[in-house]
Design an enzyme around this catalytic site. Sequence first.
Site, PDB file in Angstrom:
ATOM      1  CE1 TYR A 297     -50.605  -9.485  10.776  1.00  0.00           C
ATOM      2  CE2 TYR A 297     -49.724 -10.212  13.006  1.00  0.00           C
ATOM      3  CZ  TYR A 297     -49.785  -9.777  11.301  1.00  0.00           C
ATOM      4  OH  TYR A 297     -48.916 -10.311  10.942  1.00  0.00           O
TER       5      TYR A 297
ATOM      6  CG  ASP B 104     -56.978 -14.835  15.326  1.00  0.00           C
ATOM      7  OD1 ASP B 104     -55.753 -15.259  16.108  1.00  0.00           O
ATOM      8  OD2 ASP B 104     -56.013 -14.010  14.744  1.00  0.00           O
TER       9      ASP B 104
ATOM     10  CE  LYS C 124     -48.257 -12.945  18.636  1.00  0.00           C
ATOM     11  NZ  LYS C 124     -49.100 -12.482  17.991  1.00  0.00           N
TER      12      LYS C 124
HETATM   13  C1  PLP Z   1     -49.727 -12.748  16.440  1.00  0.00           C
HETATM   14  C2  PLP Z   1     -50.846 -12.848  16.168  1.00  0.00           C
HETATM   15  C3  PLP Z   1     -50.968 -13.454  15.101  1.00  0.00           C
HETATM   16  C4  PLP Z   1     -49.758 -14.326  14.157  1.00  0.00           C
HETATM   17  O1  PLP Z   1     -49.311 -14.874  14.590  1.00  0.00           O
HETATM   18  P1  PLP Z   1     -47.526 -15.076  14.129  1.00  0.00           P
HETATM   19  O2  PLP Z   1     -47.179 -16.505  14.883  1.00  0.00           O
HETATM   20  O3  PLP Z   1     -46.851 -13.921  14.234  1.00  0.00           O
HETATM   21  O4  PLP Z   1     -47.800 -15.080  12.836  1.00  0.00           O
HETATM   22  C5  PLP Z   1     -52.652 -14.179  13.958  1.00  0.00           C
HETATM   23  N1  PLP Z   1     -53.702 -13.366  14.839  1.00  0.00           N
HETATM   24  C6  PLP Z   1     -53.601 -13.000  16.329  1.00  0.00           C
HETATM   25  C7  PLP Z   1     -54.648 -12.424  17.051  1.00  0.00           C
HETATM   26  C8  PLP Z   1     -52.220 -12.601  16.816  1.00  0.00           C
HETATM   27  O5  PLP Z   1     -52.234 -11.761  17.647  1.00  0.00           O
END
Ligand code: PLP
Length: 435
Positions: free
Chosen positions: A146, A241, A269
């Site tokens: 994701y 990511d 995060k």
């Molecule tokens: C949470 C997450 C996202 C998206 O971040 P948001 O702040 O929810 O838009 C993208 N990539 C990874 C790996 C994530 O865990």
Amino acid sequence: MSNSFVKSQAAFEKAQQVLVGGVNSPVRAFAAVGGVPPFIQSASGSHIIDIDGNDYVDYVSGYGPAILGHAHPDVLAAITDAVQRGTNYGAPTEIETRLAETIVQALDSVEMVRFVSSGTEAVMSAVRLARGVTGRTKIIKCIGCYHGHADSLLVAAGSGATTLGVPSSPGVPAGATADTLLVEYNSLSDLQAIFDAHGGEIAAVLTEPIAGNMGVIPPAEGYLQGIRALCDQHGALLILDEVMTGFRVSYGCAQSLYGVRPDITTLGKIIGGGMPVGAVCGPRSILSQLSPAGPIYQAGTLSGNPIAMAAGLVTLAALRSGEFYEHLEERSAALAAGLKQAADQAGLADKTCFNRVGSMLCLFFTPGPVDNYTSATASDLNAFRTYFHEMLSRGVYMAPSQFETMFVSISHSADDIAKTIEAASKALAAVKAMG
Ligand SMILES: *Cc1c(COP(=O)(O)O)cnc(C)c1O
């Protein structure tokens, strides 16, 4: 099994009148497990309390940011201090430079940073940057990873090993995902095949270094290095990511843990200390192609927000103090060992699989090994549902889906962990009793 959800039930009904599904992000609605999501009153340290007064040991950790636990005194002080001076200026501040310098010092692969307001925005901007820099359009992403909800990345499921991207949501035009190629996570042969077919058209390979959005799946030995080598061979960029893994699995993020050097790193995060944030990071040669230094457009009204920067800066300082990651590892290892033993004692050793990287944990209800989306989705979701509700009713709050991560924070005490293991023993016995 004594929790009351009377107030949450009423709050959920009221919310559903004006908020879609009663929530502002889908997984919160408990669709995967059924029942009423507890509405939260407050949280402190490792505990979260709902409006009915139920007190839980929390492993959602705000879906990752709360590595220090909730309402950490340093973070609260930094936010309180920052907010006195205004919440948003739309003009540069020194604290943005300080947080960027901190990230640059933490990551060998990073010389410059562009802050945004969410992980979604960070990855969306990273993909645009990679396409702009390479002059190519195709990107490769792993099935089950994701990367936020940008159109071109909302391609999750695929059949077979390698497929052309098909949108996984109405409203995403086929054109938006046509240049997104899918591979199974942990499969270098999939990747090799795509590069063989499209080598010169690939702008970037985008992946979570540790998959954390289909449960937790560590990279196989040599997998990330293999991606790096294929990218180099074909002139494609590697985007890691690290929105979830960044500062979660080590201060140098997953890239230092596995010794792989990405071209672009996305963060979010933890670096916002619980405030909305994201970041696109990389070497000067790449980052300087973003506007205003370069031609690739990227902007944001709340980008580099001073409250988020302040919360992030003290959070990263706390992670550098003492032997933070050693202590976090001790707690996580103790929890993992206890949960595994509980599964064994419940007679579920051959029906479960436990994956962990540091403070990211996941118990799958399948024998495993779980190493990609196909094996993750072999999980028995009925078993998970029972496990989830048994845990919740015993005061353990986990994300309401088999395909989310359990996050341990530094504030989880030995008592919290003992309580969790005890709850798991009973919850897993209930799963076993289902047959
Ligand atoms: C949470 C997450 C996202 C998206 O971040 P948001 O702040 O929810 O838009 C993208 N990539 C990874 C790996 C994530 O865990």
